[in-house]
Write a protein that holds these residues in place. Structure first.
Motif, PDB file in Angstrom:
ATOM      1  N   THR A 241       0.690  -1.296  -0.071  1.00  0.00           N
ATOM      2  CA  THR A 241      -0.194  -0.047  -0.126  1.00  0.00           C
ATOM      3  C   THR A 241       0.840   1.248  -0.010  1.00  0.00           C
ATOM      4  O   THR A 241       0.199   2.293  -0.447  1.00  0.00           O
ATOM      5  N   LEU A 242       1.886   0.985   0.386  1.00  0.00           N
ATOM      6  CA  LEU A 242       2.918   2.306   0.340  1.00  0.00           C
ATOM      7  C   LEU A 242       4.478   1.924   0.016  1.00  0.00           C
ATOM      8  O   LEU A 242       4.909   0.936   0.571  1.00  0.00           O
ATOM      9  N   GLY A 243       4.805   2.330  -1.267  1.00  0.00           N
ATOM     10  CA  GLY A 243       5.982   1.834  -1.860  1.00  0.00           C
ATOM     11  C   GLY A 243       6.908   2.565  -1.446  1.00  0.00           C
ATOM     12  O   GLY A 243       7.166   3.434  -0.628  1.00  0.00           O
ATOM     13  N   ALA A 244       8.283   2.398  -2.218  1.00  0.00           N
ATOM     14  CA  ALA A 244       9.499   3.206  -2.070  1.00  0.00           C
ATOM     15  C   ALA A 244       9.355   4.652  -2.534  1.00  0.00           C
ATOM     16  O   ALA A 244       9.100   4.777  -3.617  1.00  0.00           O
ATOM     17  N   SER A 245       9.794   5.615  -1.632  1.00  0.00           N
ATOM     18  CA  SER A 245       9.707   7.133  -2.045  1.00  0.00           C
ATOM     19  C   SER A 245      10.820   7.424  -2.738  1.00  0.00           C
ATOM     20  O   SER A 245      11.920   6.540  -2.859  1.00  0.00           O
ATOM     21  N   PRO A 246      10.993   8.487  -4.052  1.00  0.00           N
ATOM     22  CA  PRO A 246      12.161   8.964  -4.181  1.00  0.00           C
ATOM     23  C   PRO A 246      13.371   8.909  -3.203  1.00  0.00           C
ATOM     24  O   PRO A 246      14.562   8.710  -3.574  1.00  0.00           O
ATOM     25  N   ARG A 247      13.271   9.298  -2.043  1.00  0.00           N
ATOM     26  CA  ARG A 247      14.241   9.594  -1.044  1.00  0.00           C
ATOM     27  C   ARG A 247      14.701   7.983  -0.819  1.00  0.00           C
ATOM     28  O   ARG A 247      16.150   7.874  -0.748  1.00  0.00           O
ATOM     29  N   ALA A 248      14.036   7.058  -0.931  1.00  0.00           N
ATOM     30  CA  ALA A 248      14.461   5.846  -0.618  1.00  0.00           C
ATOM     31  C   ALA A 248      15.345   5.168  -1.635  1.00  0.00           C
ATOM     32  O   ALA A 248      16.305   4.583  -1.453  1.00  0.00           O
ATOM     33  N   MET A 249      14.735   5.620  -3.012  1.00  0.00           N
ATOM     34  CA  MET A 249      15.928   5.106  -3.947  1.00  0.00           C
ATOM     35  C   MET A 249      17.204   5.959  -3.926  1.00  0.00           C
ATOM     36  O   MET A 249      18.007   5.293  -4.548  1.00  0.00           O
ATOM     37  N   LEU A 250      17.118   7.058  -3.622  1.00  0.00           N
ATOM     38  CA  LEU A 250      18.279   7.821  -3.491  1.00  0.00           C
ATOM     39  C   LEU A 250      19.448   7.184  -2.641  1.00  0.00           C
ATOM     40  O   LEU A 250      20.516   6.863  -2.591  1.00  0.00           O
ATOM     41  N   HIS A 251      18.616   6.742  -1.264  1.00  0.00           N
ATOM     42  CA  HIS A 251      19.515   5.938  -0.263  1.00  0.00           C
ATOM     43  C   HIS A 251      19.809   4.554  -0.760  1.00  0.00           C
ATOM     44  O   HIS A 251      20.970   4.021  -0.347  1.00  0.00           O
ATOM     45  N   VAL A 252      19.130   4.039  -1.676  1.00  0.00           N
ATOM     46  CA  VAL A 252      19.419   2.534  -2.324  1.00  0.00           C
ATOM     47  C   VAL A 252      20.802   2.991  -3.005  1.00  0.00           C
ATOM     48  O   VAL A 252      21.728   2.275  -3.029  1.00  0.00           O
ATOM     49  N   LEU A 253      20.773   4.056  -3.791  1.00  0.00           N
ATOM     50  CA  LEU A 253      21.922   4.144  -4.698  1.00  0.00           C
ATOM     51  C   LEU A 253      23.204   4.480  -3.815  1.00  0.00           C
ATOM     52  O   LEU A 253      24.171   4.053  -4.028  1.00  0.00           O
ATOM     53  N   ARG A 254      23.060   5.405  -2.837  1.00  0.00           N
ATOM     54  CA  ARG A 254      23.970   5.705  -2.023  1.00  0.00           C
ATOM     55  C   ARG A 254      24.692   4.521  -1.197  1.00  0.00           C
ATOM     56  O   ARG A 254      25.939   4.425  -1.062  1.00  0.00           O
ATOM     57  N   HIS A 283      11.787  -1.715   5.694  1.00  0.00           N
ATOM     58  CA  HIS A 283      11.234  -0.934   7.032  1.00  0.00           C
ATOM     59  C   HIS A 283      10.268   0.428   6.264  1.00  0.00           C
ATOM     60  O   HIS A 283       9.574   0.845   6.922  1.00  0.00           O
ATOM     61  N   ARG A 284      10.491   0.584   5.029  1.00  0.00           N
ATOM     62  CA  ARG A 284       9.615   1.488   4.354  1.00  0.00           C
ATOM     63  C   ARG A 284       8.323   1.358   3.768  1.00  0.00           C
ATOM     64  O   ARG A 284       7.463   1.947   3.601  1.00  0.00           O
ATOM     65  N   LEU A 285       8.339  -0.025   3.355  1.00  0.00           N
ATOM     66  CA  LEU A 285       7.227  -0.457   2.671  1.00  0.00           C
ATOM     67  C   LEU A 285       6.229  -1.218   3.595  1.00  0.00           C
ATOM     68  O   LEU A 285       6.178  -1.629   4.704  1.00  0.00           O
ATOM     69  N   MET A 286       5.023  -0.580   3.158  1.00  0.00           N
ATOM     70  CA  MET A 286       3.575  -1.173   4.165  1.00  0.00           C
ATOM     71  C   MET A 286       2.642  -1.926   3.192  1.00  0.00           C
ATOM     72  O   MET A 286       2.316  -1.884   2.067  1.00  0.00           O
ATOM     73  N   VAL A 287       2.705  -3.170   4.011  1.00  0.00           N
ATOM     74  CA  VAL A 287       1.916  -4.432   3.279  1.00  0.00           C
ATOM     75  C   VAL A 287       0.334  -4.235   3.573  1.00  0.00           C
ATOM     76  O   VAL A 287       0.155  -3.956   4.766  1.00  0.00           O
ATOM     77  N   ASP A 288      -0.363  -4.455   2.404  1.00  0.00           N
ATOM     78  CA  ASP A 288      -1.715  -4.509   2.917  1.00  0.00           C
ATOM     79  C   ASP A 288      -2.175  -5.281   4.057  1.00  0.00           C
ATOM     80  O   ASP A 288      -1.511  -6.484   4.272  1.00  0.00           O
ATOM     81  N   ARG A 289      -3.217  -5.260   4.576  1.00  0.00           N
ATOM     82  CA  ARG A 289      -3.662  -5.976   5.824  1.00  0.00           C
ATOM     83  C   ARG A 289      -4.068  -7.376   5.138  1.00  0.00           C
ATOM     84  O   ARG A 289      -3.734  -8.346   5.976  1.00  0.00           O
ATOM     85  N   GLY A 299       9.654  -8.054   3.553  1.00  0.00           N
ATOM     86  CA  GLY A 299      10.800  -8.582   3.200  1.00  0.00           C
ATOM     87  C   GLY A 299      10.697  -9.637   2.210  1.00  0.00           C
ATOM     88  O   GLY A 299      11.614  -9.871   1.082  1.00  0.00           O
ATOM     89  N   ALA A 300       9.553 -10.386   2.302  1.00  0.00           N
ATOM     90  CA  ALA A 300       9.417 -11.721   1.044  1.00  0.00           C
ATOM     91  C   ALA A 300       8.992 -11.012   0.026  1.00  0.00           C
ATOM     92  O   ALA A 300       9.367 -11.468  -0.908  1.00  0.00           O
ATOM     93  N   ILE A 301       8.094 -10.013  -0.033  1.00  0.00           N
ATOM     94  CA  ILE A 301       7.711  -9.431  -1.150  1.00  0.00           C
ATOM     95  C   ILE A 301       8.829  -8.741  -2.136  1.00  0.00           C
ATOM     96  O   ILE A 301       8.954  -8.923  -3.187  1.00  0.00           O
ATOM     97  N   LEU A 302       9.673  -8.173  -1.417  1.00  0.00           N
ATOM     98  CA  LEU A 302      10.723  -7.572  -1.817  1.00  0.00           C
ATOM     99  C   LEU A 302      11.720  -8.617  -2.536  1.00  0.00           C
ATOM    100  O   LEU A 302      12.366  -8.193  -3.492  1.00  0.00           O
ATOM    101  N   LYS A 303      12.069  -9.457  -1.824  1.00  0.00           N
ATOM    102  CA  LYS A 303      12.809 -10.734  -2.264  1.00  0.00           C
ATOM    103  C   LYS A 303      12.233 -11.292  -3.845  1.00  0.00           C
ATOM    104  O   LYS A 303      12.872 -11.431  -4.881  1.00  0.00           O
TER     105      LYS A 303
END
Length: 327
Positions: A241-254, A283-289, A299-303
């Motif tokens: 329900t809440l994916g990675a923000s642009p800030r999160a992608m910048l953090h991934v790259l750094r 820790h940023r992703l919100m999984v639906d109920r 973690g499982a979804i991201l994998k």
């Protein structure tokens, strides 16, 4: 900074941390990666597994200013950032800096404070500054927050606001040590803590040079596209329900650049991006109920996303050309 000097300094920091924290080499490497990427680290786990010890050890290994904030329900924002006090002798208000004015700030049990107090760190962590009474005060450089928190289901804890979680570059769990590491810990800590004997192995000038080396790591266009595709995949996933923000992608790259530098590379590969994705994004992703009730977590979804996300072969080829000096 010469690659040999960078590698020697990084290994000295890791040896210092691993000499105090037994059996957590991967956790120590992630903490160093976040430090070199100029991010902030969230350590989450049950009490007694060494979260605060890891934060204190990393801080002591670097010869910079260190402060500690014990977060409690009655802590006020001004207790963190500082406050303007009236000086009767001069008839003026003087700013008295709070504990956030240090190179490394240890936030102990950050989720035991209210959301209002936690929000005092938002500006500090994003912009490296504090605004008080219309004036801006710059923080020390480098600046890092190492915060510990207990699981939210434990008594007396508050969930971190989404905006606060998004400012932490990575979250890691300490976990229990294995049997051999626990035996070593009982032997090493039975009379005194190795932390008491730990001496700084790098100063802030060396740390700034190491950070500059990380900045210089090359990122090809295909790797950047891979990072963007990863972020978009989290936003479009039906169970998130809440994916990675642009800030999160910048953090991934750094973080990927820091991981590459620690691996002795002058360029980032897709494997570096995938290697930091879990600690930076979960820790940023919100999984639906409904998905959560079915036992699905971020973690499982991201994998699954990483397994399905196509990798452009040009990403590796261009990086190899860069390493060979071909532009």
């Amino acid at each position: 900074m010469p690659s040999g000097e960078f590698a020697a300094a990084a290994q000295a920091i890791l040896d210092a941390v691993n000499g105090v924290i037994d059996g957590k080499q991967e956790t120590a490497a992630t903490a160093l990666m976040v430090l070199l990427a100029q991010g902030h680290l969230l350590l989450e786990d049950v009490p007694g597994v060494g979260k605060t010890m890891l934060a204190k050890t990393l801080a002591r290994a670097v010869h910079g200013s260190v402060s500690r904030i014990q977060f409690t329900p009655d802590l006020l924002p001004s207790d963190v950032t500082g406050v303007s006090m009236y000086n009767q002798a001069t008839g003026t208000f003087e700013f008295r800096p709070g504990p956030v004015f240090a190179n490394l700030v240890i936030g102990d049990e950050i989720n035991r404070a209210s959301a209002k107090t936690q929000s005092a760190l938002l500006e500090c962590m994003e912009e490296n500054q504090v605004s008080v009474d219309g004036k801006i005060y710059l923080l020390s450089a480098p600046f890092m927050v190492l915060a510990t928190q207990n699981p939210v289901e434990m008594e007396g804890t508050f969930p971190l606001p989404e905006a606060q979680r998004d400012r932490f570059m990575a979250r890691i769990a300490m976990g229990y040590p294995d049997r051999a590491a626990e035996l070593d810990m009982l032997q090493a800590h039975q009379n005194s803590s190795p932390l008491e004997r730990l001496k700084p192995v790098v100063d802030t000038a060396m740390l700034r040079r190491m950070i500059s080396t990380v900045h210089a790591v090359h990122v090809s266009d295909p790797v950047r596209e891979y990072v963007v595709d990863l972020g978009r995949a989290t936003r479009e996933h039906p169970e998130i329900t809440l994916g990675a923000s642009p800030r999160a992608m910048l953090h991934v790259l750094r973080a990927a650049k820091a991981r590459a530098a620690l691996g002795g590379q002058e360029f980032v590969l897709p494997d570096d991006v995938a290697g930091v994705a879990h600690s930076v994004l979960s820790h940023r992703l919100m999984v639906d109920r409904r998905a959560a009730l079915n036992g699905r977590d971020a973690g499982a979804i991201l994998k699954e996303i990483l397994l399905r996300l196509p990798v452009d072969p040009a990403a590796g080829r261009e990086s190899a050309r860069r390493a060979a000096g071909v532009r």
